[in-house]
Design an enzyme around this catalytic site. Structure first.
Site, PDB file in Angstrom:
ATOM      1  N   SER A   1       0.826  -1.200   0.000  1.00 11.95           N
ATOM      2  CA  SER A   1       0.000   0.000   0.000  1.00 11.95           C
ATOM      3  C   SER A   1       0.867   1.259   0.000  1.00 11.95           C
ATOM      4  O   SER A   1       1.650   1.435  -0.910  1.00 11.95           O
ATOM      5  CB  SER A   1      -0.955  -0.062   1.188  1.00 11.95           C
ATOM      6  OG  SER A   1      -2.112   0.621   0.870  1.00 11.95           O
ATOM      7  N   HIS A  19      -7.861  -5.655   1.065  1.00  7.45           N
ATOM      8  CA  HIS A  19      -6.606  -4.903   1.050  1.00  7.45           C
ATOM      9  C   HIS A  19      -5.704  -5.374   2.199  1.00  7.45           C
ATOM     10  O   HIS A  19      -6.002  -5.125   3.366  1.00  7.45           O
ATOM     11  CB  HIS A  19      -6.985  -3.427   1.245  1.00  7.45           C
ATOM     12  CG  HIS A  19      -5.829  -2.485   1.222  1.00  7.45           C
ATOM     13  ND1 HIS A  19      -5.146  -2.178   0.074  1.00  7.45           N
ATOM     14  CD2 HIS A  19      -5.251  -1.767   2.213  1.00  7.45           C
ATOM     15  CE1 HIS A  19      -4.198  -1.295   0.363  1.00  7.45           C
ATOM     16  NE2 HIS A  19      -4.237  -1.031   1.655  1.00  7.45           N
TER      17      HIS A  19
HETATM   18  C1  GCU Z   1      -5.373   4.664   2.174  1.00  4.95           C
HETATM   19  C2  GCU Z   1      -4.863   5.450   0.991  1.00  4.95           C
HETATM   20  C3  GCU Z   1      -4.123   4.561  -0.010  1.00  4.95           C
HETATM   21  C4  GCU Z   1      -3.072   3.750   0.710  1.00  4.95           C
HETATM   22  C5  GCU Z   1      -3.678   3.006   1.860  1.00  4.95           C
HETATM   23  C6  GCU Z   1      -2.675   2.238   2.724  1.00  4.95           C
HETATM   24  O1  GCU Z   1      -6.410   3.829   1.771  1.00  4.95           O
HETATM   25  O2  GCU Z   1      -5.953   6.110   0.406  1.00  4.95           O
HETATM   26  O3  GCU Z   1      -3.542   5.336  -1.024  1.00  4.95           O
HETATM   27  O4  GCU Z   1      -2.457   2.885  -0.221  1.00  4.95           O
HETATM   28  O5  GCU Z   1      -4.321   3.915   2.730  1.00  4.95           O
HETATM   29  O6  GCU Z   1      -1.512   2.616   2.783  1.00  4.95           O
HETATM   30  O7  GCU Z   1      -3.096   1.266   3.364  1.00  4.95           O
END
Ligand code: GCU
Length: 390
Positions: free
Chosen positions: A231, A373
């Site tokens: 992420s 995610h």
């Molecule tokens: C949020 C953000 C993302 C990122 C994520 C993370 O959702 O909007 O861009 O990748 O956090 O780091 O878990």
């Protein structure tokens, strides 16, 4: 009454600004910047010209417009190693904890690294380095806590070393305090520049200092360091590998917007939203592209192309539409022309593979895992398969 109406209008306006599209049929028509065309309009046809003319240009475009500069100067670096002689993991591994202290103009910054190497490796081993953006318990050196996010036992069993550092050693992941680490201490001048680095740049800088350490560790094959991030950490692993060509390969897990996904598709998270929620990640100039994706002189396929000819593995999760799985796959495909300059043929199919169908070539790896995610043992098992291929 007037006040309530006012609040309502404001709320509606913010909804309109932040409305995210999850409908493929509403993806706008877009044209990606040509990764092989220089700003002077010259088409690049071989790797020599790519490396001499276009690669530096693309790197600078990302520095100036997105991630900020990545200073490489510092005065000295020291490593304090505490290696216990106790065998870990039933005798399969040795734990090394390394304190890396970097000085510039007399001021230090310290990065703490947790590293497990296979016990008595016969020769230097390849290593996975995680840029840890989650809790420190995920990389627990005592192994009292075990986490799929950094499955050290599984990686050691596969014959690789595994390491991690925490992003907060470089820059707290907070819009009010991010500057209190590396930026204020070592590179305060970066804070005054519109193309100065912020948190993601600082984290990538940290990955390179760990790379400096690996070059001194006889148990580690410093030519086989795979930088891994999830992420926001996956946005960072891409930028670290793009900048620092000593990284042998890059894993970018669910990195989404301003990571491995194409911005111009405007699917899921958009630049305006990421800049509003995380103003401390990217440089000031990036704010100019809020709701203006098409004005950007780059798109994320060009970030992947900067890593060529080194291998890149990108992942998604089926329920993580926020990170635009299709846009990630398309960015990988759009980076292929640069790999082709090195004689590397396309390894990914023309269409996005189905859920839980990893495609693993020696240079490109991609999968879309069923689920949320996250970074899981499933993801890591495939990174290991990938690493074995090159
Ligand atoms: C949020 C953000 C993302 C990122 C994520 C993370 O959702 O909007 O861009 O990748 O956090 O780091 O878990």
């Amino acid at each position: 009454m007037k006040r309530i109406a006012c609040i309502l209008i404001l709320q509606l306006a913010s909804l309109a600004v932040f409305a995210q599209n999850y409908d493929e049929s509403k993806v706008p028509h877009y044209t990606l910047p040509d990764v092989l065309k220089t700003s002077a309009g010259k088409t690049i046809r071989n790797k020599e010209k790519w490396e001499k003319l276009r690669r530096p240009e693309v790197l600078k475009l990302f520095e100036d417009n997105v991630y900020g500069q990545l200073p490489t100067d510092y005065d000295s670096i020291r490593y304090a190693l505490s290696e216990d002689d106790h065998p870990e993991m039933d005798g399969k591994a040795v734990l090394k904890q390394v304190g890396i202290t970097v000085f510039r103009k007399g001021t230090p910054v310290q990065i703490d690294v947790v590293l497990f190497v296979p016990a008595q490796p016969k020769k230097p081993v390849p290593v996975f380095l995680l840029i840890n953006n989650r809790g420190k318990e995920n990389t627990d050196p005592t192994r009292a806590t075990r986490s799929e996010f950094w499955p050290a036992e599984m990686v050691i069993d596969s014959g690789f070393a595994i390491a991690a550092f925490h992003v907060s050693d470089l820059a707290p992941d907070n819009k009010d305090t991010y500057a209190t680490g590396l930026l204020q201490k070592l590179y305060p001048e970066q804070l005054k520049k519109d193309n100065g680095m912020k948190a993601i740049g600082a984290w990538a800088w940290g990955a390179s200092r760990v790379m400096d350490y690996f070059e001194t560790d006889k148990d580690i094959d410093a030519k086989k360091v795979i930088v891994v991030g999830h992420s926001r950490g996956g946005k960072t692993s891409l930028w670290a590998a793009a900048q620092d060509q000593r990284f042998a390969a890059c894993v970018t897990n669910c990195s989404g917007n301003t990571g491995a996904a194409l911005a111009r598709r405007q699917f899921g998270e958009r630049i305006s939203r990421i800049n509003a929620t995380f103003p401390h990640w990217f440089n000031n100039n990036y704010k100019k592209y809020n709701d203006r994706e098409n004005a950007l002189p780059v798109d994320q396929h060009m970030l992947i192309a900067l890593i060529a000819p080194r291998p890149v593995y990108a992942t998604n999760a089926s329920k993580d539409l926020w990170a635009d799985p299709k846009g990630t796959f398309l960015a990988m495909k759009a980076a292929e022309p640069v790999y082709a300059l090195y004689g590397i043929k396309p390894e990914l199919p023309n269409d996005q593979p189905g859920i839980d169908v990893p495609v693993i070539g020696p240079h490109f790896g991609y999968h879309n895992r069923e689920g949320e995610h996250n970074m899981t043992a499933y993801d890591w098992a495939n990174f290991i398969r990938f690493a074995r291929k090159f």
